[in-house]
Every structure is written in C-alpha cells, then in structure tokens.
Design a protein around this motif. Structure first.
Motif, short mmCIF file in Angstrom:
data_model
loop_
_atom_site.label_atom_id
_atom_site.label_comp_id
_atom_site.label_asym_id
_atom_site.label_seq_id
_atom_site.Cartn_x
_atom_site.Cartn_y
_atom_site.Cartn_z
N ASP A 139 0.81 -1.22 0.00
CA ASP A 139 0.00 0.00 0.00
C ASP A 139 0.85 1.27 0.00
O ASP A 139 2.04 1.24 0.28
CB ASP A 139 -0.94 0.02 1.21
CG ASP A 139 -1.92 -1.15 1.20
OD1 ASP A 139 -2.06 -1.80 0.15
OD2 ASP A 139 -2.54 -1.40 2.24
N LEU A 154 -4.93 9.92 2.16
CA LEU A 154 -5.33 9.15 0.99
C LEU A 154 -4.63 7.79 1.04
O LEU A 154 -3.52 7.64 0.55
CB LEU A 154 -4.96 9.88 -0.29
CG LEU A 154 -5.29 9.18 -1.60
CD1 LEU A 154 -6.79 9.08 -1.79
CD2 LEU A 154 -4.65 9.92 -2.76
N ILE A 156 -4.00 4.22 -0.32
CA ILE A 156 -4.16 3.53 -1.59
C ILE A 156 -3.81 2.06 -1.37
O ILE A 156 -2.68 1.75 -0.99
CB ILE A 156 -3.27 4.14 -2.69
CG1 ILE A 156 -3.61 5.63 -2.84
CG2 ILE A 156 -3.44 3.39 -4.00
CD1 ILE A 156 -2.61 6.40 -3.67
N THR A 163 -6.73 -1.80 -7.48
CA THR A 163 -6.27 -0.67 -6.68
C THR A 163 -7.49 0.11 -6.21
O THR A 163 -8.35 0.46 -7.02
CB THR A 163 -5.35 0.26 -7.50
OG1 THR A 163 -4.24 -0.51 -7.97
CG2 THR A 163 -4.85 1.42 -6.67
N THR A 164 -7.56 0.37 -4.91
CA THR A 164 -8.66 1.16 -4.35
C THR A 164 -8.07 2.30 -3.53
O THR A 164 -6.98 2.18 -2.99
CB THR A 164 -9.59 0.32 -3.45
OG1 THR A 164 -8.81 -0.24 -2.40
CG2 THR A 164 -10.26 -0.78 -4.23
N ALA A 165 -8.81 3.37 -3.46
CA ALA A 165 -8.37 4.52 -2.68
C ALA A 165 -9.55 5.05 -1.87
O ALA A 165 -10.70 4.98 -2.30
CB ALA A 165 -7.82 5.62 -3.58
#
Length: 174
Positions: A139, A154, A156, A163-165
């Motif tokens: 991450d 933020l 990530i 990929t998620t944020a």
C-alpha cells in the motif's frame, strides 16, 4: 486602534504548541479561537521559522525531539516523547508528514493514525469494517491539505490487480 482579539491572536500564535494547548482551558472564547483553522495555519507558519525547527527521531518505540540550529547543523538536548498509542505495539512507521502532523502506521494492527507529536494527540483512522488500513508491503499513503484547509489522508490499497483509494477527512472524521 487594534482590537483585543487581534492582539490575543498574535500573542497566542507565538506560543509553543504545548503552551497554546494549555490556554484552551482559560475560557470558552480562547478554546474556540485555538481550535479554529486560521489559528492552526498561523501557528504552523510561525513554527516553520528556522529558529523553531525540531527533528523527530524514532528508534524502536522511543521518540526523541531534538531542537536544531540550522546555521551550524547542531542538535540540542533531546526531549523524549511517550508514544500515546495503544499498548502492545511492535512498531510505528512514519508514512507522511505535513505541517507537523504525521501519518503513521501502527504495527501489528495495520491501523493508520494522524498524530501531532507536539501535543501528543492522535486520531485513529479505520475502515467501516474496522480493518487495518495499511499493508506496508503493498500500500501507499498520501497526506495533503484540501481546498477547505482540511488535512486529508489518501490510503491507496493494492491487491491482486485491484487498486482502491479512500479519502479520510480530519475535519469530518470520515
């Protein structure tokens, strides 16, 4: 003629952070003033002057703050700070910093926290499922100030091609 509020504001922004925090208990008006973003911005900008710079060093679970003389590069006598986080931590990693605020990863829980070492106050960040937000091998984390002068984190997350944020707002606590 300068108003009393302007004079008080000018004086309080020049105090060290711990002393300014103690002043919140003087009266409700000072507590409100010291909690506002314009005060935090002004106080931070004054603390960025080279005569007030400090270096934060962590080793194992010991945190030391060293005053630093920029002209000579010399460090003064350190002040040790107790980490305010939950007992049982195995490690703390600093991931990002902005205006004296640190985003740290707490191990082994993988929780993220926003921490102000000067005041020792912190805020744990969590997901709706109360899972850890950060994996130190996959991450990444960013810390930035949004358009409303709000500090945002933020995180990530990367896993198996996805990929998620998320955005965590300090002001809204979400």
């Amino acid at each position: 003629m300068i108003g009393v509020e302007v004079i008080v504001f000018g004086i309080l922004t020049r105090l060290p952070a711990k002393d300014a925090t103690k002043c919140k208990s003087v009266c409700m008006e000072w507590c409100a003033l010291l909690s506002m973003q314009p005060f935090e911005r002004e106080h931070s900008s004054r603390s960025l002057l080279p005569s007030n710079q400090k270096t934060l060093l962590t080793h194992l679970l010991i945190c030391s703050v060293y005053p630093m003389e920029f002209k000579t590069g010399d460090y003064g006598t350190p002040t040790n700070i107790q980490f305010p986080f939950l007992p049982g931590l195995k490690g703390i990693a600093t991931l990002a910093h902005l205006d004296g605020l640190l985003c740290v990863s707490l191990q082994p829980t993988h929780d993220l926290a926003l921490w102000n070492p000067t005041t020792t106050r912190y805020k744990l960040l969590s997901t709706p499922a109360s899972q850890g937000l950060y994996n130190n091998t996959t991450d990444a984390v960013g810390l930035y100030k949004g358009p409303s002068d709000d500090y945002n984190v933020l995180p990530i997350k990367r896993s198996t091609g996805v990929t998620t944020a998320q955005i965590y707002s300090r002001h809204f606590g979400t």
